[in-house]
Structures are given as structure tokens and as C-alpha cells.
Scaffold this motif. Sequence first.
Motif: not given
Length: 131
Positions: A1, A3, A7, A63-64, A66, A68-70
Motif C-alpha cells: 500500500m 503511503t 501519513d 501502523a500509520t 505503513r 494501515l487503517s487500524w
Amino acid sequence: MRTHTVDRLAAFVLGLEGLAVAALVGWQIWALAVGDTGSVQSAVALMVLTAVGAVAVLAFAVATWRGLSWGRSGGVVTQLLILAVALGAVTGAYASPTTGLALAIPGLIALVLLLFAVRAAGRQARGPASE
């Protein structure tokens, strides 16, 4: 994905917040070591909870980063909690506007960056025509 810059900026601010919470754990350890606590059991419990919070905020930052939505979701919830604490700091019997601002300013910055990151992820998910 893929970024986006937003992000990365949001992840950077989240990382700084996570490091600040980790520094708070260090301060709590120091207070416990020099005997500046009323109850050792309560101090240890608070230290453990603060350490868990630091790990969570740092995990949201990674995670942000990378994409990632979580991580973004957890970051948004964290910022809302920070803003609630900031509001509590500026009101009440022991109000401290300086403390409230020190909490609210990075909280608002991170929240805005995270919301822009969510929008960018939504555009990316809908396809290249929307970018």
C-alpha cells in the motif's frame, strides 16, 4: 500500500506523543525510586498502564507510517482522549491552562493530520481516477 506525506507526518507526530508517554513512564519510575509516591501498589499499577499506553501509541505510529487503517483509527481515538484530558486540565478546581494547551496543540495537529490521512487512504482505495 502506498503511503502519502500526510501519513508520514501523522505517524511522526504520533511517534513523538508515544515517546512523551514513554518519558512519563521514566518519570514515574524515578518518583517510585526516590519514594515520592503515596502507595507503591498504585504507583506500580499506574506505571504499567502508562507503559501499555506508550506501546499502543507507538504501535499506532508504526501502523500509520505503513499505511494501515487500524493505526489511523487508533491514532484518532488517542487524539480524542488527549483532547478530553486537555479540556479537563483547563477546567475545574485545579485548572492549568498551560498544561491544557501543551496537550491540546499537538493533539489537534495530530488529529487534523490523521483525518487528512484517512481521506487520502479513501481516495486511494477508490482507485487512481479519484487521486
